[in-house]
Design an enzyme around this catalytic site. Structure first.
Site, mmCIF file in Angstrom:
data_model
loop_
_atom_site.group_PDB
_atom_site.id
_atom_site.type_symbol
_atom_site.label_atom_id
_atom_site.label_comp_id
_atom_site.label_asym_id
_atom_site.label_seq_id
_atom_site.Cartn_x
_atom_site.Cartn_y
_atom_site.Cartn_z
ATOM 1 N N HIS A 58 -28.619 -91.979 4.843
ATOM 2 C CA HIS A 58 -27.693 -90.884 4.562
ATOM 3 C C HIS A 58 -28.052 -89.720 5.494
ATOM 4 O O HIS A 58 -28.558 -88.690 5.072
ATOM 5 C CB HIS A 58 -27.749 -90.470 3.095
ATOM 6 C CG HIS A 58 -26.760 -91.214 2.261
ATOM 7 N ND1 HIS A 58 -25.402 -91.027 2.387
ATOM 8 C CD2 HIS A 58 -26.918 -92.172 1.323
ATOM 9 C CE1 HIS A 58 -24.774 -91.832 1.542
ATOM 10 N NE2 HIS A 58 -25.663 -92.544 0.886
ATOM 11 N N ASP A 104 -24.946 -88.399 0.524
ATOM 12 C CA ASP A 104 -25.630 -88.627 -0.757
ATOM 13 C C ASP A 104 -25.634 -87.340 -1.583
ATOM 14 O O ASP A 104 -25.409 -87.354 -2.797
ATOM 15 C CB ASP A 104 -27.057 -89.130 -0.525
ATOM 16 C CG ASP A 104 -27.864 -88.248 0.436
ATOM 17 O OD1 ASP A 104 -27.253 -87.466 1.215
ATOM 18 O OD2 ASP A 104 -29.108 -88.335 0.419
ATOM 19 N N TYR A 114 -9.395 -88.615 14.027
ATOM 20 C CA TYR A 114 -9.094 -87.658 12.964
ATOM 21 C C TYR A 114 -8.350 -86.442 13.493
ATOM 22 O O TYR A 114 -8.624 -85.966 14.597
ATOM 23 C CB TYR A 114 -10.397 -87.196 12.282
ATOM 24 C CG TYR A 114 -11.126 -88.287 11.548
ATOM 25 C CD1 TYR A 114 -10.493 -89.485 11.215
ATOM 26 C CD2 TYR A 114 -12.456 -88.136 11.162
ATOM 27 C CE1 TYR A 114 -11.153 -90.485 10.540
ATOM 28 C CE2 TYR A 114 -13.124 -89.130 10.482
ATOM 29 C CZ TYR A 114 -12.476 -90.309 10.174
ATOM 30 O OH TYR A 114 -13.120 -91.294 9.505
ATOM 31 N N GLU A 120 -33.297 -79.980 -1.429
ATOM 32 C CA GLU A 120 -32.537 -80.237 -2.669
ATOM 33 C C GLU A 120 -32.210 -78.971 -3.460
ATOM 34 O O GLU A 120 -31.368 -79.003 -4.356
ATOM 35 C CB GLU A 120 -33.294 -81.243 -3.537
ATOM 36 C CG GLU A 120 -33.279 -82.639 -2.904
ATOM 37 C CD GLU A 120 -34.253 -83.602 -3.551
ATOM 38 O OE1 GLU A 120 -35.273 -83.129 -4.113
ATOM 39 O OE2 GLU A 120 -34.008 -84.818 -3.491
#
Ligand SMILES: [Zn+2]
Ligand SMILES: [Zn+2]
Length: 421
Positions: A119, A124, A322, A398
């Protein structure tokens, strides 16, 4: 009947729930990080998401949308419109070099080649954040004036060669319909900003990305007698330089920036042979759909005419990727106060355009959408030196996850409250 909640009255509930959910969101993120899956292969991740949404009592949970996508619908206790929140779930063919206990050691095959899986773009974190938002909003659903649609999307980093997928396919399969979505929000973690910071921009934010291929056909001959053939290496080199005049000489740079890069040039087998053919590949980035089309025309014409002038032939293939990711101006302006309440006014900043691409753009072509960046480099580190997204050393602090949960939750609730009849 109770008076409807003002957005502010839910701030305390959102903050308390985000605090309580933080350890769980981190645990989900680590689990997904350790078990990364490539585009259109997010089977385990999708199952984790779908089971979570069902456990929360969602009104509907649709699986296998665009192969491995999940769409969940949570109806609030009050009538109102529909807002969508999007997270992408796919990992990248990158072998992780970050030394964490939940490091990925997964290996698999991608387009016929063995590779590690990581990831490395932080999807994630996006999936874990949106799972947290689902739990948070399910906990206060009686107070929500409208419906929240959760879009867990596969294959943002493009599907394997020969397969369809991603946001475009989700839209085609009706992810924004029934119930019809009025606005969509999404975020992306980035290591170039510190944890706690939210970066946004009105209008074009991320570039369109188109791939081009140029095949230059000459005539093979002995390298000591070039006049007896047509040298595609010299013609190809002129084309490379010619393509560099598109942005510098042809585009109105006061409108938007753009990029034309030749990233691959192949031809020849040895020093004393002029080959028959060379092949080039490159990328075009633009921030305006009109400029994008114009650049494609220039690439084609310049390649063909330069080849012709050298007696060679050029064939050009352009593969449209894209579109430009364009934040709806009104929705962006409307979103900023909510972000400021969640992050603190000093932590919400206008950022530069990003030359990377995002298929969130396809959702924004259907409904007003707002996409923003969430800093994920720890405050005590130098974000300008952090490994970028897609690096095998990309690292997510985190501590950023909670702000992700709070900001998406508040945007959804505020938007519903503001647009409820
Ligand atoms: Zn990426
Ligand atoms: Zn990404």
């Amino acid at each position: 009947m109770n008076a409807p909640d003002t957005p502010f009255s839910l701030d305390a509930a959102i903050a308390a729930a985000a605090d309580a959910l933080e350890p769980q969101v981190i645990a989900w993120r680590r689990d997904i990080h350790q078990n990364p899956e490539l585009g259109n292969r997010e089977v385990r991740t999708a199952k984790l998401v779908a089971e979570h949404l069902r456990r929360l009592g969602f009104d509907s949970v649709q699986e296998k949308v665009a192969h491995t996508g999940v769409v969940g619908v949570l109806k609030g206790g009050r009538p109102g419109p529909v807002v969508a929140l999007r997270a992408d779930m796919d990992a990248l063919p990158v072998a992780e070099e970050v030394d964490v206990p939940f490091k990925s050691t997964v290996r698999t095959e991608w387009n016929g080649q063995q590779c590690g899986v990581m990831h490395a773009c932080g999807h994630d974190a996006h999936t874990a954040i949106l799972m947290g938002v689902a739990e948070l909003l399910a906990g206060i659903r009686e107070r929500i004036p409208g419906t929240v649609k959760f879009v867990f999307q596969p294959a943002e980093e493009t599907p394997p060669v020969g397969e369809e997928g991603g946001a475009k396919m989700m839209v085609e399969q009706g992810a924004l319909k029934n119930p019809d979505v009025g606005a969509i929000f999404g975020l992306h973690v980035t290591s170039i900003y510190p944890t706690g910071l939210i970066g946004y921009r009105s209008g074009p934010l991320l570039a369109s990305a188109d791939k081009f291929q140029v095949f230059v056909r000459g005539t093979q001959t002995h390298a000591a007698m070039p006049w007896r053939g047509i040298d595609p290496i010299v013609v190809g080199s002129q084309i490379v330089l010619g393509l560099q005049t598109i942005v510098s000489r042809r585009m109105n740079i006061t409108q938007e920036p753009s990029v034309v890069t030749v990233g691959m040039f192949q031809g020849g087998v040895r020093n004393n042979i002029i080959p028959d053919e060379v092949k080039m590949e490159g990328t075009i980035r633009a921030f305006d759909e009109g400029q994008r089309d114009e650049i494609q025309e220039h690439v084609k014409r310049i390649s063909e005419m330069i080849a012709q002038s050298g007696g060679a032939q050029a064939k050009v293939h352009i593969h449209r990727g894209y579109p430009v990711t364009v934040n709806h101006a009104g929705l962006t302006e409307w979103s900023v106060p909510t972000l400021a309440r969640m992050a603190g006014e000093a932590n919400v900043a206008v950022i530069d355009k990003v030359c990377g691409a995002e298929d969130f753009a396809y959702f924004q072509k259907e409904v007003p959408g707002f996409f923003y960046f969430l800093g994920c480099t720890a405050r005590d580190r130098d974000a300008s030196r952090a490994a970028p997204n897609h690096s095998p050393r990309f690292f997510v602090d985190e501590d950023c996850l909670k702000l992700g949960v709070k900001s998406l939750s508040a945007l959804a609730v505020d938007w519903l409250a503001a647009n409820a009849a």
